[in-house]
Design a protein around this motif. Structure first.
Motif, PDB file in Angstrom:
ATOM      1  N   ARG A 164       0.828  -1.209   0.000  1.00 19.00           N
ATOM      2  CA  ARG A 164       0.000   0.000   0.000  1.00 19.00           C
ATOM      3  C   ARG A 164       0.864   1.262   0.000  1.00 19.00           C
ATOM      4  NH1 ARG A 164      -5.361  -1.435   0.344  1.00 19.00           N
ATOM      5  NH2 ARG A 164      -5.619  -3.578   1.057  1.00 19.00           N
ATOM      6  N   HIS A 165       2.030   1.185   0.583  1.00 21.67           N
ATOM      7  CA  HIS A 165       2.957   2.309   0.523  1.00 21.67           C
ATOM      8  C   HIS A 165       3.343   2.596  -0.932  1.00 21.67           C
ATOM      9  CE1 HIS A 165       6.193   4.999   1.907  1.00 21.67           C
ATOM     10  NE2 HIS A 165       6.983   4.411   1.023  1.00 21.67           N
ATOM     11  N   VAL A 166       3.713   1.551  -1.651  1.00 26.78           N
ATOM     12  CA  VAL A 166       4.061   1.734  -3.066  1.00 26.78           C
ATOM     13  C   VAL A 166       2.853   2.251  -3.835  1.00 26.78           C
ATOM     14  CG1 VAL A 166       4.878   0.573  -5.146  1.00 26.78           C
ATOM     15  CG2 VAL A 166       5.803  -0.092  -2.909  1.00 26.78           C
ATOM     16  N   LEU A 167       1.687   1.699  -3.508  1.00 28.86           N
ATOM     17  CA  LEU A 167       0.466   2.118  -4.192  1.00 28.86           C
ATOM     18  C   LEU A 167       0.192   3.613  -4.002  1.00 28.86           C
ATOM     19  CD1 LEU A 167      -2.082   1.410  -5.801  1.00 28.86           C
ATOM     20  CD2 LEU A 167      -3.142   0.604  -3.669  1.00 28.86           C
ATOM     21  N   GLY A 168       0.505   4.126  -2.830  1.00 27.60           N
ATOM     22  CA  GLY A 168       0.335   5.568  -2.605  1.00 27.60           C
ATOM     23  C   GLY A 168       1.140   6.391  -3.600  1.00 27.60           C
ATOM     24  N   TYR A 169       2.388   6.005  -3.820  1.00 25.96           N
ATOM     25  CA  TYR A 169       3.215   6.733  -4.800  1.00 25.96           C
ATOM     26  C   TYR A 169       2.730   6.473  -6.217  1.00 25.96           C
ATOM     27  CZ  TYR A 169       6.120   8.660  -1.295  1.00 25.96           C
ATOM     28  OH  TYR A 169       6.538   9.426  -0.232  1.00 25.96           O
ATOM     29  N   TYR A 170       2.332   5.236  -6.469  1.00 26.27           N
ATOM     30  CA  TYR A 170       1.811   4.916  -7.798  1.00 26.27           C
ATOM     31  C   TYR A 170       0.597   5.783  -8.108  1.00 26.27           C
ATOM     32  CZ  TYR A 170       0.064   2.507 -11.838  1.00 26.27           C
ATOM     33  OH  TYR A 170      -0.371   2.244 -13.107  1.00 26.27           O
ATOM     34  N   LYS A 171      -0.275   5.941  -7.112  1.00 25.75           N
ATOM     35  CA  LYS A 171      -1.488   6.730  -7.344  1.00 25.75           C
ATOM     36  C   LYS A 171      -1.150   8.179  -7.691  1.00 25.75           C
ATOM     37  CE  LYS A 171      -5.917   8.014  -5.314  1.00 25.75           C
ATOM     38  NZ  LYS A 171      -6.721   8.075  -4.077  1.00 25.75           N
ATOM     39  N   ALA A 172      -0.159   8.725  -7.000  1.00 28.11           N
ATOM     40  CA  ALA A 172       0.254  10.097  -7.313  1.00 28.11           C
ATOM     41  C   ALA A 172       0.755  10.191  -8.754  1.00 28.11           C
ATOM     42  CB  ALA A 172       1.339  10.547  -6.339  1.00 28.11           C
ATOM     43  N   LEU A 173       1.505   9.209  -9.195  1.00 24.16           N
ATOM     44  CA  LEU A 173       2.001   9.196 -10.580  1.00 24.16           C
ATOM     45  C   LEU A 173       0.835   9.005 -11.552  1.00 24.16           C
ATOM     46  CD1 LEU A 173       5.066   6.952  -9.769  1.00 24.16           C
ATOM     47  CD2 LEU A 173       5.238   9.273 -10.730  1.00 24.16           C
ATOM     48  N   TRP A 174      -0.096   8.142 -11.205  1.00 25.85           N
ATOM     49  CA  TRP A 174      -1.266   7.865 -12.037  1.00 25.85           C
ATOM     50  C   TRP A 174      -2.105   9.137 -12.199  1.00 25.85           C
ATOM     51  CZ3 TRP A 174      -6.612   7.810 -11.543  1.00 25.85           C
ATOM     52  CH2 TRP A 174      -7.336   6.972 -12.403  1.00 25.85           C
ATOM     53  N   GLN A 175      -2.274   9.832 -11.083  1.00 22.99           N
ATOM     54  CA  GLN A 175      -3.049  11.071 -11.147  1.00 22.99           C
ATOM     55  C   GLN A 175      -2.328  12.145 -11.947  1.00 22.99           C
ATOM     56  OE1 GLN A 175      -3.569  11.570  -6.907  1.00 22.99           O
ATOM     57  NE2 GLN A 175      -5.711  10.967  -7.015  1.00 22.99           N
ATOM     58  N   ALA A 176      -0.998  12.069 -11.987  1.00 27.24           N
ATOM     59  CA  ALA A 176      -0.220  13.034 -12.769  1.00 27.24           C
ATOM     60  C   ALA A 176      -0.159  12.632 -14.240  1.00 27.24           C
ATOM     61  CB  ALA A 176       1.193  13.130 -12.194  1.00 27.24           C
ATOM     62  N   GLY A 177      -0.850  11.560 -14.581  1.00 27.76           N
ATOM     63  CA  GLY A 177      -0.902  11.152 -15.982  1.00 27.76           C
ATOM     64  C   GLY A 177       0.389  10.517 -16.483  1.00 27.76           C
ATOM     65  N   VAL A 178       1.194  10.023 -15.554  1.00 27.32           N
ATOM     66  CA  VAL A 178       2.493   9.483 -15.921  1.00 27.32           C
ATOM     67  C   VAL A 178       2.435   7.952 -15.935  1.00 27.32           C
ATOM     68  CG1 VAL A 178       4.899   9.267 -15.194  1.00 27.32           C
ATOM     69  CG2 VAL A 178       3.713  11.466 -14.992  1.00 27.32           C
ATOM     70  N   THR A 179       2.800   7.374 -17.058  1.00 26.48           N
ATOM     71  CA  THR A 179       2.900   5.924 -17.139  1.00 26.48           C
ATOM     72  C   THR A 179       4.264   5.497 -16.621  1.00 26.48           C
ATOM     73  OG1 THR A 179       1.486   5.959 -19.080  1.00 26.48           O
ATOM     74  CG2 THR A 179       2.773   3.957 -18.711  1.00 26.48           C
ATOM     75  N   VAL A 180       4.290   4.464 -15.824  1.00 23.99           N
ATOM     76  CA  VAL A 180       5.551   4.052 -15.216  1.00 23.99           C
ATOM     77  C   VAL A 180       5.868   2.600 -15.527  1.00 23.99           C
ATOM     78  CG1 VAL A 180       5.264   5.669 -13.307  1.00 23.99           C
ATOM     79  CG2 VAL A 180       4.541   3.291 -13.033  1.00 23.99           C
ATOM     80  N   ALA A 205      10.833  11.677   4.116  1.00 27.97           N
ATOM     81  CA  ALA A 205      11.146  11.045   5.397  1.00 27.97           C
ATOM     82  C   ALA A 205       9.923  10.836   6.276  1.00 27.97           C
ATOM     83  CB  ALA A 205      12.164  11.895   6.136  1.00 27.97           C
ATOM     84  N   CYS A 206       8.757  11.022   5.702  1.00 27.87           N
ATOM     85  CA  CYS A 206       7.546  10.867   6.514  1.00 27.87           C
ATOM     86  C   CYS A 206       6.428  10.298   5.659  1.00 27.87           C
ATOM     87  CB  CYS A 206       7.122  12.212   7.108  1.00 27.87           C
ATOM     88  SG  CYS A 206       6.696  13.409   5.853  1.00 27.87           S
ATOM     89  N   ASP A 207       5.326   9.940   6.312  1.00 23.94           N
ATOM     90  CA  ASP A 207       4.177   9.413   5.583  1.00 23.94           C
ATOM     91  C   ASP A 207       3.240  10.567   5.252  1.00 23.94           C
ATOM     92  OD1 ASP A 207       3.304   6.561   4.887  1.00 23.94           O
ATOM     93  OD2 ASP A 207       1.438   7.540   5.482  1.00 23.94           O
ATOM     94  N   LEU A 208       3.390  11.104   4.053  1.00 21.89           N
ATOM     95  CA  LEU A 208       2.645  12.297   3.629  1.00 21.89           C
ATOM     96  C   LEU A 208       1.184  11.972   3.356  1.00 21.89           C
ATOM     97  CD1 LEU A 208       5.196  13.813   1.101  1.00 21.89           C
ATOM     98  CD2 LEU A 208       4.391  14.894   3.215  1.00 21.89           C
ATOM     99  N   ASP A 209       0.330  12.968   3.560  1.00 27.03           N
ATOM    100  CA  ASP A 209      -1.049  12.806   3.118  1.00 27.03           C
ATOM    101  C   ASP A 209      -1.094  12.850   1.587  1.00 27.03           C
ATOM    102  OD1 ASP A 209      -0.844  15.494   2.373  1.00 27.03           O
ATOM    103  OD2 ASP A 209      -2.028  16.208   4.055  1.00 27.03           O
ATOM    104  N   GLU A 210      -2.265  12.572   1.033  1.00 26.27           N
ATOM    105  CA  GLU A 210      -2.352  12.406  -0.417  1.00 26.27           C
ATOM    106  C   GLU A 210      -1.929  13.678  -1.160  1.00 26.27           C
ATOM    107  OE1 GLU A 210      -5.692  10.029  -1.671  1.00 26.27           O
ATOM    108  OE2 GLU A 210      -5.796  11.105  -3.566  1.00 26.27           O
ATOM    109  N   GLY A 211      -2.339  14.844  -0.626  1.00 27.98           N
ATOM    110  CA  GLY A 211      -1.972  16.093  -1.303  1.00 27.98           C
ATOM    111  C   GLY A 211      -0.475  16.345  -1.273  1.00 27.98           C
ATOM    112  N   GLY A 212       0.105  16.157  -0.111  1.00 30.09           N
ATOM    113  CA  GLY A 212       1.548  16.377   0.009  1.00 30.09           C
ATOM    114  C   GLY A 212       2.332  15.402  -0.840  1.00 30.09           C
ATOM    115  N   LEU A 213       1.845  14.206  -0.899  1.00 26.59           N
ATOM    116  CA  LEU A 213       2.530  13.199  -1.680  1.00 26.59           C
ATOM    117  C   LEU A 213       2.448  13.538  -3.171  1.00 26.59           C
ATOM    118  CD1 LEU A 213       2.382   9.495  -0.706  1.00 26.59           C
ATOM    119  CD2 LEU A 213       2.312  10.145  -3.101  1.00 26.59           C
ATOM    120  N   SER A 214       1.284  13.974  -3.615  1.00 25.66           N
ATOM    121  CA  SER A 214       1.132  14.368  -5.019  1.00 25.66           C
ATOM    122  C   SER A 214       2.037  15.543  -5.361  1.00 25.66           C
ATOM    123  CB  SER A 214      -0.321  14.768  -5.300  1.00 25.66           C
ATOM    124  OG  SER A 214      -1.059  13.652  -5.719  1.00 25.66           O
ATOM    125  N   ARG A 215       2.049  16.525  -4.489  1.00 22.92           N
ATOM    126  CA  ARG A 215       2.869  17.716  -4.733  1.00 22.92           C
ATOM    127  C   ARG A 215       4.342  17.314  -4.841  1.00 22.92           C
ATOM    128  NH1 ARG A 215      -0.176  20.818  -1.852  1.00 22.92           N
ATOM    129  NH2 ARG A 215       0.777  20.111   0.078  1.00 22.92           N
TER     130      ARG A 215
END
Ligand SMILES: [Zn+2]
Ligand SMILES: [Zn+2]
Ligand SMILES: [Zn+2]
Lengths: 660, 660, 660
Positions: B425-441, B577-587
């Protein structure tokens, strides 16, 4: 055949009596206090095996003889246990192979109670030997009113997974199926489970993942049968020695238990007895009590039954064991009488000083007789004494609920559309709607002829044979009304899904078909066109001949029917395809009642009639406010005359011998 | 070597097909309905062992021959199973020692599926014998398109703790370590665990308290290897007999499973296939689906892969099994194609009547063909038929996610700074931010050469060897950009902490060091200087050469850096270095993307391109609103021309053959 | 007899030191860093068995000799372990029968720590042999300051259920009871549990339902005794060889543990030592720390004690392991000193690189010495050096809390009026009220002469012998004040209920009787006449000679007394019959304090005095605000003079040598 404890003066009133827990000098005080409390029937010896048979074949009856004599001298009748409920440590020490085994292979120890494998020949031999000894020793004792075999069969050891059970299970299967039939009934083609020899079949022990559902269901049936055989073995011994003494065993047809199919058991007892304890945390505990009472009356075939155990106040096995408030035990007692019990007993007479149940309430509390509990016990005992003419009267109902224990077994398995379905609580939801509508109901078994009823509710009747489905359809075709709820008729008796659209067994009579189940997410609700909501369950339902009564306004299935009504032959069949909220459920039930010509009366008080030569109206006010109803007759408890308007005070009970 | 099921007409479309569950007369209807649905590939025989080998060495192929012939006559290709997934009861009855054992010593029973110890020589012998028999019998069958070995290896029996496994584990260890090396790698000086003989080493069975983490991690590796050996044993048999038939086994690289290191497995299959089921309760189920698809494309090395199993609608094993809404199965199918699948199959063709998965949806529901599900199946099947030229095209990505299954194994152990960390789920959080940014990985393995990528995200890459750490550092030194998240680089490959400040392996490249972890209390959040919040995890971080991007405003570490950016060699290294909320992670992700020159396009619809000779743009609108993008080309499904502006309707999918 | 580690220069300061986890070149750096940190005592060898005895009887002392010599050269004293806490794999491999067995029959494996059956003769023989070897080898080593036997006895294996234990248990019983006495004490007449031979008695293994409560309680006592025998066997060996070296074992008298009756153990050690770790999630972690410290001082009979283990920052075994904030470790250290500790050590010196506790903080973190943790370690070490004259001083208290471990054992069993009662947290609630009132308390054992105290709090003293009850009554009769809380005095030492109204043992002294317990429903609260509320527990209480102080305004018992006060003989006895909220509890405690003439001072800071030749006032400010108190003397840490008004800054600690 005698079908009721003999020589009772009226309604039975009493308790389990365990004198072996007390020094002998207490026993005479016990009898004196029983007399003050109006006690006329006690169950003796249920957990006395270790005291009676002190080593193999060495029986000690002296102490029990003195107890029996004392009780008889006090005019108290005895429901005498065969004492076989809990084998003594000397026996399980000598025969550890008689102890039950869990699904993970762990063999349980003695040290609590009822530790035996239901297939154990050792247990069976020793238990029937003890029963025979008891029977021949007490056959002529004047206090003997009935036999109490075992105790709450399967209460703790619901299923045993030992090798002895495995062998018995294979025999049970072989007497019902050929290997081909077994593989077909169990759908063993799935997951490479095909058996080529009965010797390969095991109890459903722990496996890597989901087990075969038909296998598990048949193991439930086998286990039920194995346990019933134990009862029958003792019963047959007793019946031979004392053909005129009625025999029972105490059921647990209530919210706490569902592992035996009591329809089957009820055929084997001379009178039906049941244990009932309320759920402390529930504000509807008295409604569930009423349902259990009606269910037990159904098991008794409408004849009077005995509440073998209930509690004067708190129990000891819930997370918080709430004491009953003043009047609550009295209301509970009269609810049972109203619904067909000809007596109510408690666990137990005197609150234990030691042991696991010392915090379970009793008729005589730890604190003694100068207590709310003992005072109320004496009060109700005296009131029972004024209700002798109620004995033998029966309860009429024009509405029935079809209750299937085995559908409960099938639905508690995993790998269903949702794991959050609870069969008993689902039925209770419908029962509560009927209760609130003032309608007294009978409970009936699958396959029962329904023609006497105006309306039959069929809740979650899931695993249905063709024959049982036909009984429902014929009833409607002949003019009956049914209200069928979701998860009914989906599967056959081997839990194989009936193809071609749900609910396969009832598609025609309901005039609908469902293409897919749509359980809702946790915390998700949908709105219906009548303003009510549904949660947990919806279906993608289509009507064929039925009319849509209510449909979904939102959620996954907007516009799809949620409640339907179908004219079928001379009758009407309702289908509720979702899990309605309380309001929606009440409205639907009342519509079905009205359509079936059953009168609805939303009284704030619980009203039930028992009828014999005359009619008795039981009115129980569970609320904190006085209430009035129209009624005339004699208030049997107070002796006053009531003409037209009866006031039932807050928390009070009235029994009215009605004038026509 | 053939690396794709042979003779397929285009994208694969079909299902597991289990004809043994149905009477033979249904089979021809099956083929007819398959043709209507555009089915061209089915997996046959996965759970047919009991039907094929009815006793030791006695094989019955007649029924399967008829199935194969019927399918071939209907033009349907067969992914033929070796049928070894679930040993039949006759075999486990004869050899109970082949059954798996839990950590507490309980040996599991047959009665569900896949009940075998991965180290069992019995299972291995009988499985390879069956595979050999299947291969020689069907080597020349014209329907044979591919081999399907086993099924979802380790799905239920993730680890076995029997004595056979213990012996194999000791051999596995002895081939990798001397005793001294073992004691050092496992840090056995702690808690007096030093081994003086390999014979003292056991599987990590139940112990009084926490187990040795390196021991447990090596047991994970051993078990993975043992299971892989089973696959390879069958594969080698097949390859010898049918060198031109490609071989696969279905992975479970998704949210439900993480017990095998598929990077290792992917090297052993001729083409990669995967099973994927969505998490019913999650509103982001389609994002997790996209991540799984990208991960599988990574396992396949960028080559096309096969979705071996997914569901047309509900599954049967979650708490609430939610049916898919109209269009949802279609969107899911096209998401997989967009992300590199050259075909998608379902479990299963026809919904079972009995067995544990009878409530799992299929291509043909219980209710039959006049259903939403079958209609949508036919619709998508027809659409797949229009996409033949997509076959073989690939997906380009300039961003990679480094994914390490074994770090997931290490981090799921207890006795960490928090037990609430979930690697996937940690990886998924970053994946979601990339997905929302329209970036294929792309997903890449530890040790992969990263030079092709503009940015590499390194989430929780916890147990890192020196060599793998160097690959990351070299990449950044050479101009690459990385974004490393907390819990990365903390330990070596034996989960020994790297000393001198966290994250030891990446301290230099990140230009930071952390003196202490500061997990937050349950329900505690802290505020960051950019207004976002963090929960679960913070660290007492110091910068050396890095710049602070965001720091804490409150909580236990006010003023301490939370997100940093370090210029290192020619490249840039971010640390979160921390567990960011969805907005912070996206930014943060978008900042890193911009810095790496990767374009961000926050479209409301999911856009992915596959490129071969031409470029196909897949546009999937998961929302309830029509959306527009700029694009030109031919809408392949409808055949219409699009010039500049493409409308994708609510819930719809468009595949555009793009004009340059 | 020596009763303190020898030749310490002042307050003890140090840690567990596990040099075997590090290469030898680190050891000299260790000693250098210890000196910088002011360390003067370390515990060595606790988990070194495998390093010392590498096969049966083959001892390797060389490495440990070098460690001891290095420490001695550095001036650091050694609390030397017997190294018997965790048997090495070679031993448990040879003797698997020495491994412990769970109640379900599962034998645990080696691979974590402390895996042995307390009744195992093998473990006992090998452990005492090792202790003997250690003693003779190091008897004359100049660094040897004390012996540390075992480690946290029973920490993980609280109870073993193997056949060896079963046999020992039967001997234990036979030395205490005749068969008749056993049957009577255990109330085996209940549920047919009567034993006719001791051979029938088993450990309380898994059973179908609730076990016999007296049986379980006696098994707790037996297990405690069996474990204590292990300690004593080693101690006796040590004492013979080194009569002048004091012997201890580290207790766990704190919120995490309650399985040993430390009153019994405290009599067997030369000085009391304890381990304490705070509950990360609790805002009151420092209050619980204070309670544990006071309890340990009670165990030590008021003499100085040693905090053998605590943490510089986070631990690794809670769900979220929260790091300590700056100053927090220092405050915790001084709290312990204030409450009678003559030294505080940590687990451990250097944070492990590998093993299960690598995320447990230490004096030297993974990140090294340039860290908050090591800096604060050096700071407090230096401050301890200025407090040498505190050594040996004691703490006076005029209030006592009667603490009974065995009542905790009895009350954690199931089948009580509620399962939601937590004995330790119940006591902690009363402790907190006293702590907030500024009152320092002693903890005393059941049966202790109470005459020295102005007030004794008796919380949930449940299973009470007549003799112990008489001590309380005599104290009140003689002028003492007690405050007794609900669930006290209900049962005798065999958990048999005392009849005639609760709380049987204290009915007379309290002047009340209770006819029934009325636990409240989950989430239910009732209001009292003083505005406070109660939850969880109420009783139907009647006063006889007592006055009602507070009663219920609503709920099940309106008007019934909730808090009473009784003049009895020359003293006063309060009874709190419900679970009061924090405000109500504080008010009640303060009323009782005032009535007993104990001064209440609600200071925002924690104030405790140690007295020897002079008086030291310890002031600990746990708040974020500076605070002032009236005091005069010398601030020992800073050397400044304080006259009348002392400011204790936010988060700070002051130690004042008071002027009279
Ligand atoms: Zn059995
Ligand atoms: Zn194995
Ligand atoms: Zn043991």
């Amino acid at each position: 055949m005698t079908t009721w404890p003999t020589h009772l003066p009226g309604l039975a009133w009493g308790a389990d009596y365990n004198p072996e827990q007390w020094p002998e000098h207490v026993w005479s005080e016990d009898v004196e206090l029983m007399r003050r409390a109006g006690v006329n029937l006690v169950s003796v010896g249920i957990f006395s095996w270790a005291k009676i048979e002190v080593s193999k074949g060495e029986y000690r009856f002296g102490w029990l003889d003195r107890v029996m004599d004392l009780l008889h001298a006090g005019g108290i009748r005895v429901d005498l246990a065969t004492a076989t409920a809990a084998p003594p440590p000397w026996l399980t020490t000598e025969h550890p192979e008689m102890l039950p085994v869990r699904a993970d292979g762990v063999r349980l120890s003695h040290g609590s109670r009822q530790a035996y494998c239901p297939s154990s020949p050792i247990y069976r031999d020793r238990a029937t030997a003890l029963a025979a000894e008891m029977a021949s020793h007490y056959r002529d004792h004047p206090a003997l009113a009935a036999w109490h075999v075992g105790n709450e069969y399967a209460c703790h050891v619901k299923r045993c997974y030992c090798d002895t059970c495995a062998a018995s299970f294979r025999e049970w299967l072989a007497s019902r199926y050929t290997l081909d039939q077994l593989n077909d009934a169990w759908s063993t083609a799935f997951w490479s489970q095909g058996y080529t020899d009965f010797a390969q079949v095991l109890p459903p022990r722990v496996t890597p993942t989901f087990q075969n559902p038909a296998h598990v269901l048949d193991y439930d049936r086998f286990s039920d049968d194995a346990i019933l055989e134990l009862y029958k073995a003792e019963r047959d011994v007793l019946r031979m020695v004392t053909p005129d003494v009625p025999i029972t065993t105490n059921f647990m047809a209530n919210w706490t238990f569902g592992d035996l199919d009591y329809w089957k058991w009820a055929r084997e007892v001379d009178f039906v007895s049941n244990d009932h304890y309320t759920e402390a945390q529930s504000p509807d505990r008295h409604v569930e009590l009423a349902m259990s009472a009606d269910l037990v009356r159904g098991l008794a075939g409408g004849k009077p039954w005995l509440l073998m155990e209930n509690s004067t106040s708190a129990v000891n096995w819930q997370r918080r064991n709430i004491a009953k408030l003043p009047g609550e035990m009295r209301r509970h007692s009269f609810q049972n009488i109203a619904r067909g019990a000809d007596g109510t007993l408690f666990f137990q007479w005197r609150q234990s000083r030691g042991g696991s149940e010392r915090y379970h309430s009793a008729m005589v509390p730890h604190a003694g007789t100068e207590t709310k509990v003992y005072r109320e016990v004496c009060e109700v005992g005296a009131e029972y004494g004024r209700l002798t003419e109620v004995v033998g009267s029966t309860v009429d109902a024009s509405v029935a609920v079809l209750y299937d224990f085995q559908s409960g077994w099938a639905l508690r398995q995993d790998a269903h559309p949702t794991n959050d379905f609870d069969h008993y609580r689902h039925v209770l939801g419908y029962y509560k709607a009927l209760w609130q509508a003032g309608v007294t109901v009978d409970f009936v078994a699958p396959g029962t002829n329904l023609s006497a009823y105006s309306l039959v509710v069929v809740p979650a009747f899931y695993a249905v044979s063709d024959a049982h489905a036909a009984v429902v359809a014929d009833y409607v075709a002949g003019g009956g009304h049914v209200l069928v709820t979701y998860l009914s008729g989906v599967a056959d008796q081997h839990t194989r899904v009936r193809l071609g659209g749900y609910p396969g067994a009832f598609r025609d009579v309901l005039g609908v078909w469902s293409e897919e189940f749509h359980p809702l997410r946790e915390d998700e609700t949908v709105t219906l066109t009548d303003g009510s909501t549904a949660s947990l369950w919806t279906e993608h339902l289509h009507t064929r001949t039925a009319d849509t009564v209510v449909s979904y306004e939102d959620g996954p299935l907007p516009g799809v029917p949620a409640v339907t009504r179908n004219a079928f032959g001379g009758g009407v069949a309702w289908y509720v395809a979702c899990d309605l909220d309380e309001g929606g459920l009440s409205r639907t039930v009342e519509n079905a009642l009205s359509g079936a010509g059953v009168a609805v009366s939303r009284s704030p008080i619980e009203l039930v009639r028992r009828k014999g030569d005359v009619s008795f109206l039981f009115a129980v006010n569970h609320t904190g406010t006085d209430a009035q109803i129209e009624a005339s007759g004699v208030d049997v408890l107070s002796g006053t005359q009531v003409s037209g308007r009866l006031t039932v005070r807050a928390g009070d009970v009235v029994v009215l011998r009605e004038e026509v």
